[in-house]
Design an enzyme around this catalytic site. Structure first.
Site, PDB file in Angstrom:
ATOM      1  N   GLU A  79      12.285  -4.213   2.778  1.00  0.00           N
ATOM      2  CA  GLU A  79      11.518  -4.620   3.961  1.00  0.00           C
ATOM      3  C   GLU A  79      10.131  -3.968   3.977  1.00  0.00           C
ATOM      4  O   GLU A  79       9.392  -4.104   4.951  1.00  0.00           O
ATOM      5  CB  GLU A  79      12.286  -4.246   5.230  1.00  0.00           C
ATOM      6  CG  GLU A  79      13.500  -5.122   5.466  1.00  0.00           C
ATOM      7  CD  GLU A  79      14.359  -4.638   6.635  1.00  0.00           C
ATOM      8  OE1 GLU A  79      13.847  -3.901   7.488  1.00  0.00           O
ATOM      9  OE2 GLU A  79      15.544  -5.000   6.654  1.00  0.00           O
ATOM     10  N   TYR A  81      -1.848   5.086   3.054  1.00  0.00           N
ATOM     11  CA  TYR A  81      -0.490   5.058   2.497  1.00  0.00           C
ATOM     12  C   TYR A  81      -0.453   5.840   1.180  1.00  0.00           C
ATOM     13  O   TYR A  81       0.430   6.685   0.968  1.00  0.00           O
ATOM     14  CB  TYR A  81       0.014   3.617   2.281  1.00  0.00           C
ATOM     15  CG  TYR A  81       1.372   3.615   1.614  1.00  0.00           C
ATOM     16  CD1 TYR A  81       2.509   3.978   2.334  1.00  0.00           C
ATOM     17  CD2 TYR A  81       1.513   3.330   0.255  1.00  0.00           C
ATOM     18  CE1 TYR A  81       3.749   4.048   1.719  1.00  0.00           C
ATOM     19  CE2 TYR A  81       2.754   3.395  -0.368  1.00  0.00           C
ATOM     20  CZ  TYR A  81       3.865   3.749   0.367  1.00  0.00           C
ATOM     21  OH  TYR A  81       5.089   3.824  -0.245  1.00  0.00           O
ATOM     22  N   ALA A 117      18.262   5.407   6.287  1.00  0.00           N
ATOM     23  CA  ALA A 117      19.333   4.772   5.507  1.00  0.00           C
ATOM     24  C   ALA A 117      19.739   3.394   6.028  1.00  0.00           C
ATOM     25  O   ALA A 117      20.670   2.792   5.498  1.00  0.00           O
ATOM     26  CB  ALA A 117      20.558   5.683   5.482  1.00  0.00           C
TER      27      ALA A 117
HETATM   28  C1  8X3 Z   1       5.466   1.408  -2.788  1.00  0.00           C
HETATM   29  C2  8X3 Z   1       4.675   1.037  -3.973  1.00  0.00           C
HETATM   30  O1  8X3 Z   1       2.588  -0.184  -4.772  1.00  0.00           O
HETATM   31  O2  8X3 Z   1       4.018  -1.313  -3.174  1.00  0.00           O
HETATM   32  O3  8X3 Z   1       5.343   2.738  -2.500  1.00  0.00           O
HETATM   33  O4  8X3 Z   1       2.648   0.552  -2.485  1.00  0.00           O
HETATM   34  S1  8X3 Z   1       3.417  -0.033  -3.556  1.00  0.00           S
END
Ligand code: 8X3
Length: 260
Positions: free
Chosen positions: A196, A160, A17
């Site tokens: 960020e 990711y 947060a």
């Molecule tokens: C964030 C979206 O497309 O910038 O989770 O990875 S992206």
């Protein structure tokens, strides 16, 4: 108007947060008159949030430092909450990050560990600690931060995207596991948000981070906070499963419109 809706007096926990979506979400719940507990790794960034949450209308505020990727720390902090804070009504599993934008076969495994430990394992640790109480009390709502990245993998983002695909699977599975209870599960899945996020991804390289948002109008953290509060404020029998949201300039993980 603060304090008038059904979130007034509810206890909300927001992880991660200290900035971005987490911070905006904590403030949005404060404006609804909720009791807001916030945690993050960076103590100094959290401290400044306390007066802001109070000013926004929070019925009560609790701040504590927590690295969600540290399982023992999660269990200690969340099992040891003061008694007036241990009945969490809404858990926002927001803490998460991206590290690097690189081909898997060239990447530093340290990046994978940080992302998987926080976005996947951290979310699980917090969920595992908080949800049994929700089941016992017969009320609760888990709101997880997903991403358009969980629907479509983009170049150099395999790990990711994998963490967000995992979040999607975990949200679906948790919903199934909680059938027959009153506990709701929502995944909020935004595309590009100006926070960020990219600066963290590129380890402080601001120039590279700014390019990500160049000539598009990105979503703002407040836009996501709106969706989270909306999902949390539906009547108790309504479960919002997913909210997929992007800026008007984004169609999916890979299709953008950049203004000339
Ligand atoms: C964030 C979206 O497309 O910038 O989770 O990875 S992206």
């Amino acid at each position: 108007m603060s304090g008038m809706g059904n979130l007034s007096g509810k206890t909300v926990l927001v992880t991660g947060a200290s900035s971005g979506i987490g911070r905006a979400t904590a403030l949005a719940f404060a404006r609804e008159g909720a009791r807001v507990a916030v945690c993050a790794r960076r103590e100094e960034r959290l401290t400044g949030l306390e007066p802001e949450l109070k000013k926004a209308g929070a019925a009560a505020v609790l701040l504590f430092t927590l690295d969600v990727s540290n399982r023992a720390a999660v269990e200690k902090a969340l099992n040891g909450l003061p008694s007036e804070w241990n009945t969490i009504d809404v858990l926002v599993n927001n803490a998460g990050l991206s590290r690097g934008l690189t081909k898997v076969y060239e990447d530093d495994p340290q990046n994978w560990e940080e992302m998987i430990d926080t976005n996947v394992k951290g979310l699980l640790y917090v969920t595992r600690t908080v949800v049994p109480g929700m089941v016992e009390r017969g009320r609760g709502h888990v709101i997880n931060m997903g991403s358009t990245a969980g629907y479509m993998t983009y170049a150099n983002g395999a790990v990711y995207c994998a963490t967000k695909a995992a979040e999607k699977a975990i949200s679906e599975g948790l919903k199934i596991d909680l059938m027959g209870t009153a506990v709701r599960v929502t995944s909020i899945d935004p595309g590009m948000v100006e926070s960020e996020f990219s600066e963290v991804r590129f380890r402080g390289d601001k120039e590279r981070a700014e390019k990500v948002y160049q000539n598009i109008t990105p979503l703002q953290p407040e836009d996501i906070a709106d969706a989270i509060v909306w999902a949390a404020s539906r009547p108790a029998h309504v479960n919002i499963h997913t909210v997929v949201m992007t800026t008007i300039d984004q169609a999916n993980s890979v299709v953008f419109h950049r203004h000339s």
